[in-house]
Design an enzyme around this catalytic site. Structure first.
Site, PDB file in Angstrom:
ATOM      1  N   LYS A 227       0.828  -1.217   0.000  1.00  0.00           N
ATOM      2  CA  LYS A 227       0.000   0.000   0.000  1.00  0.00           C
ATOM      3  C   LYS A 227       0.855   1.257   0.000  1.00  0.00           C
ATOM      4  CE  LYS A 227      -4.322  -1.843   1.636  1.00  0.00           C
ATOM      5  NZ  LYS A 227      -5.258  -1.997   2.767  1.00  0.00           N
TER       6      LYS A 227
ATOM      7  N   HIS B 180      -1.744  -3.568  -4.873  1.00  0.00           N
ATOM      8  CA  HIS B 180      -0.929  -3.549  -3.648  1.00  0.00           C
ATOM      9  C   HIS B 180      -0.391  -4.948  -3.294  1.00  0.00           C
ATOM     10  CE1 HIS B 180      -4.526  -4.818  -1.282  1.00  0.00           C
ATOM     11  NE2 HIS B 180      -3.663  -5.205  -0.361  1.00  0.00           N
TER      12      HIS B 180
ATOM     13  N   ASP C 130      -6.572 -11.492   9.473  1.00  0.00           N
ATOM     14  CA  ASP C 130      -6.656 -10.100   9.017  1.00  0.00           C
ATOM     15  C   ASP C 130      -8.112  -9.657   8.901  1.00  0.00           C
ATOM     16  OD1 ASP C 130      -5.541  -7.657   8.108  1.00  0.00           O
ATOM     17  OD2 ASP C 130      -5.867  -8.260   6.028  1.00  0.00           O
TER      18      ASP C 130
HETATM   19 FE   LIG Z   1      -4.476  -6.070   1.518  1.00  0.00          FE
HETATM   20 FE   LIG Z   2      -4.369  -5.627   7.602  1.00  0.00          FE
END
Ligand SMILES: [Fe+2]
Ligand SMILES: [Fe+2]
Length: 198
Positions: free
Chosen positions: A55, A80, A137
């Site tokens: 990112k 990304h 995540d």
């Molecule tokens: Fe990601």
């Molecule tokens: Fe993350």
């Protein structure tokens, strides 16, 4: 260095240093729950925080845009993953950690059902360390406050993980994650976002 890189990426993305810490710890918990060796547990703990490092290479007008992205902007955003792998890959260096970190960065938006990006990998074609990172995540993002959303309750987030078991996520990892939920919640409590404690 590794944690610094992870934090650099997450700051740029409106996330926090605490998220990076939690991802590290949570992926370790799941890896241990799956019976992985201490070596592999340490490896995923160190590599997973760098999943969004790419990112750094996304323009702010796309990354920080409030509201919906246009088709082109979404395509830019998706780069990304490969950018991250590009940043972490070093052919002159055979560090196992960098290899795993690059693999996680490249594949963390792949989905178990084969509809993810960038390569539409399916099932066990997606490396195991990456499958662990994706589950942790998404759970952490759902249950955290973001500028555009309130945190989901644990129950709502677990329901989502169940719905996506076999869709976005490897069912075995989802089951393991749920079996370790008490430890996961202890990590959430130990590393709160600063906005939550203020
Ligand atoms: Fe990601
Ligand atoms: Fe993350």
């Amino acid at each position: 260095m590794i944690e610094c890189l992870g934090r650099a990426a997450e700051f740029k993305d409106n996330e926090t240093g605490a998220h990076v810490m939690r991802i590290s710890k949570m992926t370790g918990i799941v890896a241990r729950g799956l019976g992985m060796t201490p070596h592999d547990v340490a490896l995923v703990e160190q590599a997973s925080p760098m999943h969004d490092i790419g990112k750094i290479g996304i323009p702010d007008r796309v990354l920080l845009k409030p509201g919906k992205l246009s088709g082109d902007e979404w395509t830019t955003m998706q780069t990304h993953s490969s950018l991250g792998a590009h940043i972490l890959r070093d052919d002159d260096n055979d560090s196992e950690l960098l290899k795993v970190a690059a693999e996680i960065a490249l594949n963390h938006h792949e989905r178990w059902d084969g509809t993810g990006y960038p390569n539409r990998l399916r099932g066990e074609e997606i490396p195991l360390f990456t499958r662990i990172t994706s589950v942790c995540d998404v759970f952490d993002a759902l249950t955290s406050r973001r500028p555009y959303k309130e945190p989901w309750s644990t129950e709502e987030a677990i329901k989502f993980m169940d719905d996506q078991s076999g869709g976005a996520f490897d069912p075995v990892i989802v089951e393991c994650f749920k079996s370790q939920l008490h430890k996961i919640m202890a990590i959430k409590a130990e590393y709160p976002d600063s906005s939550d404690s203020a």
